[in-house]
Design a protein around this motif. Structure first.
Motif, short mmCIF file in Angstrom:
data_model
loop_
_atom_site.label_atom_id
_atom_site.label_comp_id
_atom_site.label_asym_id
_atom_site.label_seq_id
_atom_site.Cartn_x
_atom_site.Cartn_y
_atom_site.Cartn_z
N LEU A 23 1.06 -1.07 0.09
CA LEU A 23 0.12 0.14 0.46
C LEU A 23 0.78 1.20 -0.27
N ARG A 24 2.17 1.59 0.40
CA ARG A 24 2.37 2.10 0.96
C ARG A 24 3.74 3.02 -0.73
N THR A 25 4.15 1.83 -1.41
CA THR A 25 4.74 1.89 -2.60
C THR A 25 3.74 2.20 -3.75
N ALA A 26 2.58 1.17 -3.54
CA ALA A 26 1.41 1.89 -4.22
C ALA A 26 1.52 4.01 -4.68
N TYR A 27 1.28 4.21 -2.86
CA TYR A 27 0.97 5.20 -2.40
C TYR A 27 2.21 6.04 -3.49
N SER A 28 3.07 5.59 -2.79
CA SER A 28 4.63 6.48 -3.30
C SER A 28 4.74 6.81 -4.74
N ILE A 29 4.75 5.63 -5.41
CA ILE A 29 4.44 5.94 -6.99
C ILE A 29 3.73 6.93 -7.29
N GLU A 77 8.31 13.66 -19.61
CA GLU A 77 9.11 12.56 -19.04
C GLU A 77 9.06 11.94 -18.53
N PRO A 78 9.18 10.17 -18.34
CA PRO A 78 8.53 9.16 -17.38
C PRO A 78 9.09 9.96 -16.08
N LEU A 79 8.63 9.65 -15.34
CA LEU A 79 8.43 10.29 -13.67
C LEU A 79 9.02 8.91 -12.97
N LEU A 80 10.18 8.62 -13.19
CA LEU A 80 10.67 7.02 -12.38
C LEU A 80 10.83 7.34 -11.13
N GLY A 130 -0.85 4.43 -14.13
CA GLY A 130 -1.07 4.53 -15.15
C GLY A 130 -1.78 4.91 -15.86
N GLN A 131 -2.72 5.21 -15.37
CA GLN A 131 -3.98 6.27 -16.27
C GLN A 131 -3.35 8.27 -16.45
N ALA A 132 -2.36 7.99 -14.91
CA ALA A 132 -2.19 9.07 -14.69
C ALA A 132 -0.86 8.82 -15.30
N ALA A 133 -0.11 8.36 -15.58
CA ALA A 133 1.46 8.10 -16.66
C ALA A 133 0.96 8.88 -17.95
N VAL A 134 -0.46 8.23 -18.47
CA VAL A 134 -0.31 8.45 -20.15
C VAL A 134 -1.12 9.43 -20.31
N CYS A 135 -1.58 9.98 -18.65
CA CYS A 135 -1.79 12.16 -18.85
C CYS A 135 -0.46 12.08 -18.94
N ARG A 136 0.34 12.40 -17.94
CA ARG A 136 2.01 13.24 -18.77
C ARG A 136 1.41 12.40 -20.07
N THR A 137 2.32 11.09 -20.47
CA THR A 137 2.44 11.06 -21.47
C THR A 137 2.07 12.42 -23.10
N ALA A 138 0.35 12.62 -22.75
CA ALA A 138 -0.09 13.12 -23.10
C ALA A 138 -0.12 14.84 -22.95
N LEU A 139 0.67 14.85 -22.42
CA LEU A 139 1.71 16.31 -22.35
C LEU A 139 2.50 16.54 -22.64
N GLY A 140 3.68 15.47 -22.97
CA GLY A 140 5.17 15.36 -24.19
C GLY A 140 6.03 15.39 -22.81
N LEU A 156 0.50 12.10 -9.87
CA LEU A 156 -0.59 13.09 -9.30
C LEU A 156 -0.23 14.54 -9.45
N GLU A 157 1.01 14.50 -8.48
CA GLU A 157 1.31 16.40 -7.92
C GLU A 157 2.14 16.55 -9.13
N ASP A 158 2.56 16.63 -10.01
CA ASP A 158 3.10 16.74 -11.14
C ASP A 158 1.99 17.56 -11.86
N LEU A 159 0.90 16.78 -12.37
CA LEU A 159 -0.72 17.42 -12.62
C LEU A 159 -1.01 18.26 -12.33
#
Length: 166
Positions: free
Chosen positions: A11-17, A162-165, A150-160, A22-25
């Protein structure tokens, strides 16, 4: 490792990734993931916050969801609206997302292995195999976070972006 520790780790890992995405968006909270629409960041963050209230309070404990006022906007089966004015401010949504997850983590910390196996007070009909115990609800919460991450990551990709690792 006891299963409680594994649940907490998952749960903490899922939250932390998920949280950093979400903050970046915050500067583009209504960005659809595709040209055909989809779950924009505002809906994702609200849905994830609302679902914690649903799982921890309503399903597990049989209490009202603290975000019940958001049912129409964010409950399962709701559809993202393109008009951002219908939603609470993104900052408020993120604040609720963080707060409810911290409360869920705090609750999980207090539980014994035996308490995790207690039956949920209000599982949805025909979903007892998924949400029938507190242990199952905490496990579902981690899976739900990673699904929508994963859906939030696709929103970031739509904005151009770079992946957030994380």
């Amino acid at each position: 490792m006891e299963s409680k520790q594994q649940l907490m780790h998952s749960l903490r890992t899922a939250y932390s990734i998920t949280l950093p995405l979400l903050e970046d968006l915050q500067d583009a909270p209504m960005t659809p993931p595709t040209a055909h629409g989809g779950n924009h960041p505002t809906w994702l963050a609200g849905h994830l916050a609302h679902s914690v209230g649903l799982l921890v309070w309503e399903i597990m404990q049989g209490k009202p969801n603290p975000l019940a006022d958001w049912n129409e906007l964010f409950q399962g089966g709701s559809q993202p609206q393109s008009d951002g004015a219908v939603y609470p401010a993104y900052e408020e949504i993120l604040s609720q997302f963080k707060s409810l997850h911290e409360e869920a983590f705090a609750l999980l910390e207090t539980l014994t292995e035996e308490q995790l196996d207690q039956p949920s007070k209000n599982p949805p009909p025909n979903f007892e195999e998924v949400f029938g115990t507190w242990r199952q609800c905490f496990g579902a919460m981690a899976l739900h976070l990673t699904n929508h991450r994963g859906q939030a990551a696709v929103c970031r990709t739509a904005l151009g972006r770079e992946p957030l690792l994380v």
